[in-house]
Design a protein around this motif. Structure first.
Motif, PDB file in Angstrom:
ATOM      1  N   ASP A 295       0.841  -1.192   0.000  1.00 21.71           N
ATOM      2  CA  ASP A 295       0.000   0.000   0.000  1.00 21.71           C
ATOM      3  C   ASP A 295       0.885   1.256   0.000  1.00 21.71           C
ATOM      4  N   ILE A 321       0.463  -0.889 -10.644  1.00 24.97           N
ATOM      5  CA  ILE A 321      -0.113  -0.038  -9.612  1.00 24.97           C
ATOM      6  C   ILE A 321      -1.595   0.190  -9.918  1.00 24.97           C
ATOM      7  N   GLU A 322      -2.423   0.190  -8.841  1.00 32.88           N
ATOM      8  CA  GLU A 322      -3.873   0.404  -8.957  1.00 32.88           C
ATOM      9  C   GLU A 322      -4.237   1.664  -8.173  1.00 32.88           C
ATOM     10  N   ASP A 323      -5.147   2.420  -8.733  1.00 30.89           N
ATOM     11  CA  ASP A 323      -5.583   3.654  -8.052  1.00 30.89           C
ATOM     12  C   ASP A 323      -6.472   3.311  -6.860  1.00 30.89           C
ATOM     13  N   PRO A 324      -6.907   4.367  -6.112  1.00 33.98           N
ATOM     14  CA  PRO A 324      -7.738   4.087  -4.933  1.00 33.98           C
ATOM     15  C   PRO A 324      -9.006   3.310  -5.257  1.00 33.98           C
ATOM     16  N   GLU A 328      -6.250  -0.575 -12.410  1.00 36.58           N
ATOM     17  CA  GLU A 328      -4.808  -0.554 -12.757  1.00 36.58           C
ATOM     18  C   GLU A 328      -4.510   0.652 -13.650  1.00 36.58           C
ATOM     19  N   LEU A 347       0.790  10.360 -10.050  1.00 32.12           N
ATOM     20  CA  LEU A 347      -0.488   9.947  -9.457  1.00 32.12           C
ATOM     21  C   LEU A 347      -1.590  10.950  -9.824  1.00 32.12           C
ATOM     22  N   ASN A 352      -5.170   6.097  -1.395  1.00 27.87           N
ATOM     23  CA  ASN A 352      -4.331   4.932  -1.135  1.00 27.87           C
ATOM     24  C   ASN A 352      -4.223   4.093  -2.422  1.00 27.87           C
ATOM     25  N   TYR A 353      -3.042   3.900  -2.830  1.00 22.72           N
ATOM     26  CA  TYR A 353      -2.745   3.140  -4.056  1.00 22.72           C
ATOM     27  C   TYR A 353      -2.211   1.759  -3.664  1.00 22.72           C
ATOM     28  N   THR A 354      -2.407   0.804  -4.602  1.00 21.01           N
ATOM     29  CA  THR A 354      -1.925  -0.563  -4.377  1.00 21.01           C
ATOM     30  C   THR A 354      -0.848  -0.898  -5.414  1.00 21.01           C
TER      31      THR A 354
END
Length: 374
Positions: A295, A321-324, A328, A347, A352-354
């Motif tokens: 995270d 990376i995935e947005d909140p 993806e 960004l 919170n990004y994954t």
């Protein structure tokens, strides 16, 4: 004495040369005068005076009678002339032989030759001592200076070192998050900055031109003077000619940043040093764990760089990376040093990004992941 002349020769009572004795007493009672009747005077009948009636005198082969004077021989005269010529020639030859010629040797007698040979034998010992003391001392001092010349001759330049030597200390010191400025000129084509680093620490160095004439270039040197990384034009920056270096430090010690330019361009610049890792981890992917997520709390407009590096030859990293909202927004497979992954992204929103670490084609293994903020 009668006045009658005597009978002619050959008549009775006259002188007959053919008779041995003349007629006796042609004149009675008197002795006949010389040449008349008696013994003939010299040259008449009896005795033959030289040149009259008798045999020819020496040198005249004709009949009796006067044959002229005796003819002299020319032989003595010729012999004398020849003898004189020979004497003169001999004298001249002897003169030239004794005098000698400029180009020839003078003829000498045996005695003179022997004396000359003796003189030559006497001279030879004299020449040998004269040559030896003169030549040997002269040659030795002449040869002795040569080693001196060799010793003072310039030595060839040393071979260049395997790596460029570190420049002398100086320049500006920097720390994490510092921003510095400088100027590249013709007389000062490089500007140096220094910082202390530790092994494995990740750094990001950015050089941005503040003068349109300048084309920036960056070089990072390690504590041993070896080049760690360099860059001319970096992608993802506002100006395509700006430079950026992202590297993991190989050793503890002082590092040098060389800010310079491409093709001799000049102008002002701004440089930033970041130790931006907000995430750093070492994990292992496997068939039972094909993905590992992290995270990250991001801010809109923030640019981050995600790096995933395999620690063994088996793993082939892939990062995304995935947005909140779980969508993806970025992925990379081989953007780093092949087959490593590197993803740089700005960004879009706060939240919170994954970040997802996985492998390509089930090529699992140990890896290292980091996130830095630019």
């Amino acid at each position: 004495m009668s006045n009658q002349p005597p009978p002619p020769f050959g008549q009775p009572g006259g002188y007959n040369p053919g008779q041995q004795n003349p007629p006796t007493q042609p004149f009675p009672g008197q002795q006949p005068p010389p040449g008349y009747g008696g013994a003939p005077p010299p040259g008449y009948g009896g005795g033959q005076p030289p040149g009259y009636g008798g045999g020819p005198p020496p040198g005249y082969g004709g009949p009796g009678g006067f044959q002229g004077p005796e003819k002299k021989s020319n032989t003595p005269l010729i012999v004398g002339i020849i003898a004189g010529v020979l004497i003169l020639a001999g004298a001249a030859g002897a003169f030239f032989l004794l005098r000698g010629d400029d180009d020839g040797d003078v003829a000498l007698s045996d005695t003179e030759t022997e004396e000359t040979d003796e003189a030559t034998e006497t001279d030879e010992p004299t020449e040998e001592p004269t040559d030896e003391p003169t030549d040997e001392p002269t040659d030795e001092p002449t040869d002795e200076p040569e080693p001196t010349a060799t010793a003072t001759a310039p030595e060839p330049p040393p071979a260049p070192p395997a790596v460029p030597p570190a420049p002398p200390a100086g320049g500006d010191g920097m720390a994490m998050g510092d921003v510095a400025t400088g100027q590249i000129t013709a007389s000062a084509p490089t500007v140096d900055f220094f910082f202390d680093g530790v092994t494995g620490e990740e750094v990001v160095i950015t050089m941005i031109a503040t003068d349109d004439a300048l084309d920036p270039k960056l070089v990072l040197y390690g504590p041993d003077g070896a080049i760690v990384a360099e860059n001319d034009d970096a992608a993802g920056l506002p100006d395509a000619f700006d430079s950026r270096i992202q590297a993991n430090l190989p050793a503890d010690g002082e590092y040098r940043i060389e800010a310079t330019s491409f093709a001799g361009t000049t102008g002002t610049f701004e440089i930033t040093l970041d130790f931006p890792s907000v995430l750093s981890a070492v994990d292992v992917l496997s068939a039972s764990t094909p993905q590992i997520v992290y995270d990250y709390a991001g801010t809109a407009g923030q640019t981050i760089v995600i790096s995933m590096r395999g620690l063994d030859d088996a793993v082939d990293p892939v990062v995304s990376i995935e947005d909140p909202n779980g969508v993806e927004i970025g992925r990379d497979d081989d953007g780093g040093d092949f087959p490593d992954s590197r993803l740089e992204i700005t960004l879009p929103v706060d939240g919170n990004y994954t970040i997802v670490a996985q492998a390509f084609g089930e090529r699992y293994g140990e890896y290292e992941i980091s996130v830095i903020e630019l």
